[in-house]
Design a protein around this motif. Sequence first.
Motif, PDB file in Angstrom:
ATOM      1  N   ASN A   1       0.839  -1.196   0.000  1.00 57.44           N
ATOM      2  CA  ASN A   1       0.000   0.000   0.000  1.00 57.44           C
ATOM      3  C   ASN A   1       0.881   1.255   0.000  1.00 57.44           C
ATOM      4  O   ASN A   1       2.111   1.152  -0.089  1.00 57.44           O
ATOM      5  N   GLU A   2       0.255   2.400   0.097  1.00 58.60           N
ATOM      6  CA  GLU A   2       0.990   3.675   0.050  1.00 58.60           C
ATOM      7  C   GLU A   2       1.944   3.851   1.223  1.00 58.60           C
ATOM      8  O   GLU A   2       2.880   4.630   1.154  1.00 58.60           O
TER       9      GLU A   2
ATOM     10  N   GLU B   1      -6.101  -1.107  -7.204  1.00 60.54           N
ATOM     11  CA  GLU B   1      -6.710   0.220  -7.239  1.00 60.54           C
ATOM     12  C   GLU B   1      -7.186   0.666  -5.868  1.00 60.54           C
ATOM     13  O   GLU B   1      -7.273   1.850  -5.583  1.00 60.54           O
ATOM     14  N   ASP B   2      -7.516  -0.262  -5.015  1.00 62.80           N
ATOM     15  CA  ASP B   2      -8.220   0.016  -3.772  1.00 62.80           C
ATOM     16  C   ASP B   2      -7.626  -0.856  -2.675  1.00 62.80           C
ATOM     17  O   ASP B   2      -7.191  -1.977  -2.943  1.00 62.80           O
ATOM     18  N   GLU B   3      -7.579  -0.396  -1.459  1.00 62.44           N
ATOM     19  CA  GLU B   3      -7.061  -1.187  -0.347  1.00 62.44           C
ATOM     20  C   GLU B   3      -8.165  -1.893   0.430  1.00 62.44           C
ATOM     21  O   GLU B   3      -7.892  -2.591   1.396  1.00 62.44           O
ATOM     22  N   ASN B   4      -9.409  -1.730   0.049  1.00 69.30           N
ATOM     23  CA  ASN B   4     -10.522  -2.350   0.766  1.00 69.30           C
ATOM     24  C   ASN B   4     -10.669  -3.797   0.347  1.00 69.30           C
ATOM     25  O   ASN B   4     -11.142  -4.098  -0.746  1.00 69.30           O
ATOM     26  N   THR B   5     -10.247  -4.680   1.223  1.00 71.00           N
ATOM     27  CA  THR B   5     -10.230  -6.102   0.912  1.00 71.00           C
ATOM     28  C   THR B   5     -11.514  -6.777   1.360  1.00 71.00           C
ATOM     29  O   THR B   5     -12.143  -6.370   2.333  1.00 71.00           O
ATOM     30  N   ALA B   6     -11.870  -7.836   0.634  1.00 69.26           N
ATOM     31  CA  ALA B   6     -13.048  -8.639   0.977  1.00 69.26           C
ATOM     32  C   ALA B   6     -12.807 -10.055   0.475  1.00 69.26           C
ATOM     33  O   ALA B   6     -13.040 -10.352  -0.688  1.00 69.26           O
ATOM     34  N   PRO B   7     -12.284 -10.944   1.333  1.00 69.43           N
ATOM     35  CA  PRO B   7     -11.993 -12.305   0.880  1.00 69.43           C
ATOM     36  C   PRO B   7     -13.220 -12.980   0.281  1.00 69.43           C
ATOM     37  O   PRO B   7     -14.334 -12.790   0.754  1.00 69.43           O
TER      38      PRO B   7
ATOM     39  N   TRP C   1      -2.558  -5.682   6.624  1.00 69.82           N
ATOM     40  CA  TRP C   1      -1.389  -5.010   6.082  1.00 69.82           C
ATOM     41  C   TRP C   1      -0.300  -4.983   7.154  1.00 69.82           C
ATOM     42  O   TRP C   1      -0.588  -4.678   8.311  1.00 69.82           O
ATOM     43  N   PHE C   2       0.950  -5.304   6.756  1.00 75.90           N
ATOM     44  CA  PHE C   2       2.060  -5.350   7.698  1.00 75.90           C
ATOM     45  C   PHE C   2       3.246  -4.532   7.201  1.00 75.90           C
ATOM     46  O   PHE C   2       3.587  -4.581   6.017  1.00 75.90           O
TER      47      PHE C   2
ATOM     48  N   LEU D   1       9.766  -9.209  -0.718  1.00 76.29           N
ATOM     49  CA  LEU D   1       8.455  -8.890  -0.155  1.00 76.29           C
ATOM     50  C   LEU D   1       8.187  -7.395  -0.111  1.00 76.29           C
ATOM     51  O   LEU D   1       7.048  -6.966  -0.233  1.00 76.29           O
ATOM     52  N   PHE D   2       9.230  -6.620   0.066  1.00 73.69           N
ATOM     53  CA  PHE D   2       9.043  -5.178   0.095  1.00 73.69           C
ATOM     54  C   PHE D   2       9.575  -4.529  -1.175  1.00 73.69           C
ATOM     55  O   PHE D   2       9.842  -3.343  -1.219  1.00 73.69           O
TER      56      PHE D   2
END
Length: 156
Positions: free
Chosen positions: A30-31, A110-116, A126-127, A144-145
């Motif tokens: 993410n950002e 596009e979006d960080e809103n997750t929904a398995p 997010w870690f 990984l980074f």
Amino acid sequence: MSASKYLKHLREKVGILPLMIPAVAAVILNERNELLLQRKTDGSWSLPAGMIEPKESPAQAIVREVYEETGLTAHVERILGVFGGEDYSFTYPNGDQVDYTIVLFKCRVEDENTAPRDRETESLEWFSKTSLPELALPYPLACLFAENTDGYFDKT
């Protein structure tokens, strides 16, 4: 990874013996440069990942897997590395053995809103690099980074 019809068919033939499995995994940052991980129902942590299905390209597989496991639409940016060997052998709780060869992709969403969308994902989190839990498979931290720019390939 959900067992596909193809994999179920193979398991009927070989039982729990090791299967060579072509697979993909996604690095999604993410950002804030935090890595998206999934906590599986068995309690382990993993990148969004899974097996390449018959007639599917690795890029198609990672887009599908990310969507199934996170609800996000992934866009492939590049290959970060290819991994396999003893460190990427795994035995599932039911005794099924696999030897993965994994193409690790850097993806953006596009979006960080997750929904398995699948049953194997308990949660998504997010870690940061300093708060990363132990992963089921030992990917290099630099991958990984996304700190490596040339790609990482297992060397013999």
